[in-house]
Design a protein around this motif. Structure first.
Motif, short mmCIF file in Angstrom:
data_model
loop_
_atom_site.label_atom_id
_atom_site.label_comp_id
_atom_site.label_asym_id
_atom_site.label_seq_id
_atom_site.Cartn_x
_atom_site.Cartn_y
_atom_site.Cartn_z
N ILE A 96 -47.65 -95.35 -27.79
CA ILE A 96 -47.45 -94.33 -27.78
C ILE A 96 -47.11 -93.12 -28.35
O ILE A 96 -46.17 -93.30 -27.57
CB ILE A 96 -49.25 -93.96 -26.65
N TRP A 100 -49.69 -86.95 -25.30
CA TRP A 100 -51.17 -87.80 -25.04
C TRP A 100 -51.27 -86.75 -23.95
O TRP A 100 -52.90 -86.51 -23.53
CB TRP A 100 -50.79 -88.86 -24.70
N THR A 120 -58.69 -92.79 -27.98
CA THR A 120 -57.48 -93.10 -27.93
C THR A 120 -56.86 -92.10 -29.27
O THR A 120 -55.89 -92.52 -29.75
CB THR A 120 -56.92 -92.94 -26.67
N PHE A 174 -59.22 -86.91 -28.95
CA PHE A 174 -59.38 -86.15 -28.71
C PHE A 174 -59.05 -84.99 -29.93
O PHE A 174 -59.81 -85.75 -31.22
CB PHE A 174 -57.38 -86.50 -29.10
N SER A 178 -54.68 -82.73 -32.58
CA SER A 178 -54.01 -83.47 -32.05
C SER A 178 -52.81 -85.06 -32.46
O SER A 178 -53.12 -85.26 -33.98
CB SER A 178 -54.69 -84.72 -31.37
N VAL A 180 -51.50 -87.56 -31.45
CA VAL A 180 -51.18 -88.66 -30.46
C VAL A 180 -51.63 -89.21 -31.39
O VAL A 180 -52.76 -90.17 -32.84
CB VAL A 180 -52.66 -88.56 -29.15
#
Length: 218
Positions: A96, A100, A120, A174, A178, A180
């Motif tokens: 990742i 986050w 995610t 998200f 974001s 992430v």
């Protein structure tokens, strides 16, 4: 707080590499705890040391059941030990990047009851979804054990959560801004390992769990 649930088969090196990667991209370790599952306490001290070395709070569950087909069982054991607002399903071959921690915490209170799951990867499917403590409080588990005509078993965690969250309209992503990114390095597909009977029963049972959650939604 975010509780990261990591089942481990005693592979210390893989666990350490996973925790190191999480540590490198964690923007606020005060908001994160590591919850891991082991088959025995043989390597417990080493696992605890890895968490502490990286500045993470920790908790753990020990159960002598092992095997990939029992991931649902492991998730339920770890959830009982978790104290976070969000239960993030993780594995030692996930990667990742991006902030986050902030991305997770920004999902809180988007709905007043906080009953939701998180994709995610911002794709249709993710191998590492998350659910909230409010979701868990209603269902009493992360993954149920399903009984069908010729036996019983745990459905794939990612598929189960996606099915139920989709049915109640609470599968959040998200924030679009974001940065992430989640990557899964494994080529193993659990859905290919479960029986067709379990898959059929999973689709039916997910509707029942969705109904239970709907009743709790404000």
């Amino acid at each position: 707080m975010i509780s990261i649930l990591i089942p481990s088969d005693g592979d210390i090196l893989s666990f350490e590499q996973s925790i190191n990667r999480l540590s490198e991209t964690c923007s606020n370790k005060k908001l994160v705890e590591i919850v891991f599952k082991l088959d025995t306490d043989k390597f417990l001290d080493k696992y605890v040391s890895i968490c502490l070395k990286n500045g993470f709070k920790y908790n753990y569950a020990i159960d002598d059941i092992s095997g990939y087909m029992f991931i649902g069982h492991f998730c339920n054991l770890m959830a009982k030990k978790a104290s976070g607002d969000i239960f993030f399903l993780w594995a030692d071959d996930f990667y990742i990047t991006g902030d986050w921690v902030s991305a997770f915490m920004l999902t809180r209170n988007v709905c007043s009851d906080n009953i939701y799951a998180i994709n995610t990867r911002n794709h249709v499917w993710t191998p590492c979804p998350a659910i909230t403590k409010e979701w868990y409080a209603v269902t009493g588990h992360i993954i149920p054990k399903i009984t069908f005509e010729y036996g019983s078993g745990y459905p794939p965690a990612d598929t189960w959560i996606q099915l139920v969250a989709g049915k109640i309209g609470r599968y959040f992503h998200f924030n679009k801004n974001s940065n992430v990114q989640v990557e899964h390095r494994s080529t193993t597909s659990f859905i290919n390992a479960v029986s067709k009977r379990l898959v059929r029963k999973m689709y039916l049972e997910s509707a029942n769990e969705a109904d239970l959650l709907r009743k709790a939604i404000l």
